[in-house]
Design a protein around this motif. Structure first.
Motif, PDB file in Angstrom:
ATOM      1  N   UNK A 187       0.670  -1.266   0.096  1.00  0.00           N
ATOM      2  CA  UNK A 187      -0.141  -0.060   0.113  1.00  0.00           C
ATOM      3  C   UNK A 187       0.791   1.262   0.067  1.00  0.00           C
ATOM      4  N   UNK A 188       2.155   1.304   0.133  1.00  0.00           N
ATOM      5  CA  UNK A 188       3.164   2.499  -0.088  1.00  0.00           C
ATOM      6  C   UNK A 188       4.298   2.011  -0.595  1.00  0.00           C
ATOM      7  N   UNK A 189       5.129   2.979  -0.993  1.00  0.00           N
ATOM      8  CA  UNK A 189       6.280   2.825  -1.489  1.00  0.00           C
ATOM      9  C   UNK A 189       7.464   2.011  -0.602  1.00  0.00           C
ATOM     10  N   UNK A 190       8.342   1.479  -1.329  1.00  0.00           N
ATOM     11  CA  UNK A 190       9.052   0.815  -0.550  1.00  0.00           C
ATOM     12  C   UNK A 190      10.731   1.266  -1.027  1.00  0.00           C
TER      13      UNK A 190
ATOM     14  N   UNK B  35      11.448  14.574 -10.633  1.00  0.00           N
ATOM     15  CA  UNK B  35      11.585  13.651  -9.677  1.00  0.00           C
ATOM     16  C   UNK B  35      10.181  13.563  -8.832  1.00  0.00           C
ATOM     17  N   UNK B  36       9.675  14.469  -8.277  1.00  0.00           N
ATOM     18  CA  UNK B  36       8.220  14.421  -7.653  1.00  0.00           C
ATOM     19  C   UNK B  36       7.339  14.022  -8.705  1.00  0.00           C
ATOM     20  N   UNK B  37       7.088  14.369  -9.800  1.00  0.00           N
ATOM     21  CA  UNK B  37       6.195  13.700 -10.686  1.00  0.00           C
ATOM     22  C   UNK B  37       6.434  12.041 -10.700  1.00  0.00           C
ATOM     23  N   UNK B  38       7.618  11.677 -10.877  1.00  0.00           N
ATOM     24  CA  UNK B  38       7.820  10.268 -10.866  1.00  0.00           C
ATOM     25  C   UNK B  38       7.339   9.516  -9.557  1.00  0.00           C
ATOM     26  N   UNK B  39       7.812  10.109  -8.621  1.00  0.00           N
ATOM     27  CA  UNK B  39       7.677   9.536  -7.306  1.00  0.00           C
ATOM     28  C   UNK B  39       6.078   9.482  -6.971  1.00  0.00           C
ATOM     29  N   UNK B  40       5.270  10.418  -7.335  1.00  0.00           N
ATOM     30  CA  UNK B  40       3.928  10.610  -7.114  1.00  0.00           C
ATOM     31  C   UNK B  40       3.276   9.523  -7.966  1.00  0.00           C
ATOM     32  N   UNK B  41       3.723   9.278  -9.286  1.00  0.00           N
ATOM     33  CA  UNK B  41       3.115   8.242  -9.905  1.00  0.00           C
ATOM     34  C   UNK B  41       3.575   6.889  -9.375  1.00  0.00           C
ATOM     35  N   UNK B  42       4.578   6.528  -8.900  1.00  0.00           N
ATOM     36  CA  UNK B  42       5.038   5.206  -8.174  1.00  0.00           C
ATOM     37  C   UNK B  42       4.232   5.137  -6.925  1.00  0.00           C
ATOM     38  N   UNK B  43       3.762   6.451  -6.143  1.00  0.00           N
ATOM     39  CA  UNK B  43       3.249   6.172  -5.045  1.00  0.00           C
ATOM     40  C   UNK B  43       1.783   5.746  -5.275  1.00  0.00           C
TER      41      UNK B  43
ATOM     42  N   UNK C  59       2.792  -4.255  -5.566  1.00  0.00           N
ATOM     43  CA  UNK C  59       3.969  -4.034  -4.685  1.00  0.00           C
ATOM     44  C   UNK C  59       5.218  -3.086  -5.654  1.00  0.00           C
ATOM     45  N   UNK C  60       5.499  -1.986  -4.855  1.00  0.00           N
ATOM     46  CA  UNK C  60       6.390  -1.314  -5.641  1.00  0.00           C
ATOM     47  C   UNK C  60       7.858  -0.952  -4.744  1.00  0.00           C
ATOM     48  N   UNK C  61       8.903  -1.281  -5.282  1.00  0.00           N
ATOM     49  CA  UNK C  61      10.270  -1.149  -4.444  1.00  0.00           C
ATOM     50  C   UNK C  61      11.222  -0.161  -5.503  1.00  0.00           C
ATOM     51  N   UNK C  62      11.560   0.828  -4.920  1.00  0.00           N
ATOM     52  CA  UNK C  62      12.526   1.555  -5.756  1.00  0.00           C
ATOM     53  C   UNK C  62      14.139   1.783  -4.930  1.00  0.00           C
ATOM     54  N   UNK C  63      14.966   2.158  -5.670  1.00  0.00           N
ATOM     55  CA  UNK C  63      16.425   2.510  -4.890  1.00  0.00           C
ATOM     56  C   UNK C  63      16.620   3.943  -5.046  1.00  0.00           C
ATOM     57  N   UNK C  64      17.214   4.569  -4.250  1.00  0.00           N
ATOM     58  CA  UNK C  64      17.493   6.269  -4.185  1.00  0.00           C
ATOM     59  C   UNK C  64      18.644   6.651  -3.504  1.00  0.00           C
ATOM     60  N   UNK C  65      19.377   7.571  -3.907  1.00  0.00           N
ATOM     61  CA  UNK C  65      20.476   8.332  -2.905  1.00  0.00           C
ATOM     62  C   UNK C  65      20.043   9.343  -2.220  1.00  0.00           C
ATOM     63  N   UNK C  66      18.895  10.102  -2.831  1.00  0.00           N
ATOM     64  CA  UNK C  66      18.341  11.223  -2.568  1.00  0.00           C
ATOM     65  C   UNK C  66      17.491  11.263  -1.269  1.00  0.00           C
TER      66      UNK C  66
END
Length: 232
Positions: A28-31, A158-166, A173-180
């Motif tokens: 139900x939320x981003x990982x 970046x926020x557009x993409x994260x909102x889409x993934x959210x 199930x959504x898992x992503x990696x990030x350094x920011x």
């Protein structure tokens, strides 16, 4: 939910990546998996996708490849392809199983429709990334893996993409990696912090900041590594 238990993995070069890796994703939320360069975040994705097998430990459930979308950092695409060509390529990979969720319609109307006739070579980095990720999100899968989907992008893209993934995370199930870590603030996100061949923290962004008594996510990242080394 995906549960990783007592995972170990060593490359043929004898370089040990994980010795006892344990973490659990949430539904139900981003990982988001975070960690220093070279810690093996992409290796985790390779194992989740079934591309490589751990020497020991379990991943449950271990999904079939037909249930997984895996976005690696570099997606080759013909520079002369139009935005519509890109959507058609991804759609042809998965005929008959397309998502039609409302959030995809909104992203399409506000961002993608303007790229349909534009050549891939003429798009900005953010437009290319958003188009590719949008196309992947239209494919109906149980698990989506995105390796640094916002790397090198301006904050708006970046926020557009994260909102889409959210939004996608409410369906699959959504898992992503990030350094920011700054971009995780105010995002409904489960953070999985990898260091020293294991998971040293998992919880939401606010928990991470509270544990290390920091308002600065970069300093919290540094403090977490220092404290883990002191008890290793």
């Amino acid at each position: 939910m995906i549960k990783v238990e007592h995972l170990s993995f060593t490359y043929a070069s004898k370089k040990a990546i994980y010795s006892d890796l344990n973490f659990t994703t949430v539904d139900g939320r981003l990982n988001c998996i975070i960690g220093k360069n070279g810690v093996g975040k992409s290796t985790i994705f390779d194992m989740l996708a079934g591309l490589v097998k751990p020497q020991s430990g379990t991943i449950s459930p271990l999904l079939a490849s037909s249930e997984i979308i895996y976005q690696m950092q570099g997606v080759p695409m013909l520079m002369t392809a139009t935005g519509q060509n890109v959507l058609d390529i991804f759609r042809d990979l998965n005929p008959g199983a397309q998502r039609t969720d409302d959030f995809l319609t909104t992203i399409y109307q506000e961002n993608v429709v303007n790229l349909l006739d534009e050549k891939f070579r003429d798009m900005s980095g953010g437009e290319r990334r958003l188009l590719i990720i949008y196309a992947m999100c239209t494919l109906k899968r149980s698990l989506y893996l995105f390796d640094e989907p916002t790397s090198g992008l301006d904050p708006v893209s970046a926020r557009k993409i994260l909102n889409l993934l959210s939004d996608l995370a409410t369906c699959s199930q959504v898992i992503f990696t990030s350094h920011n870590l700054f971009e995780l603030k105010n995002m409904p996100c489960h953070v999985i912090f990898i260091a020293n061949r294991r998971c040293i923290f998992q919880g939401n962004y606010e928990d991470l900041m509270q544990r290390y008594a920091e308002d600065d996510p970069v300093q919290a990242f540094v403090d977490a590594l220092k404290q883990d080394q002191s008890v290793s």
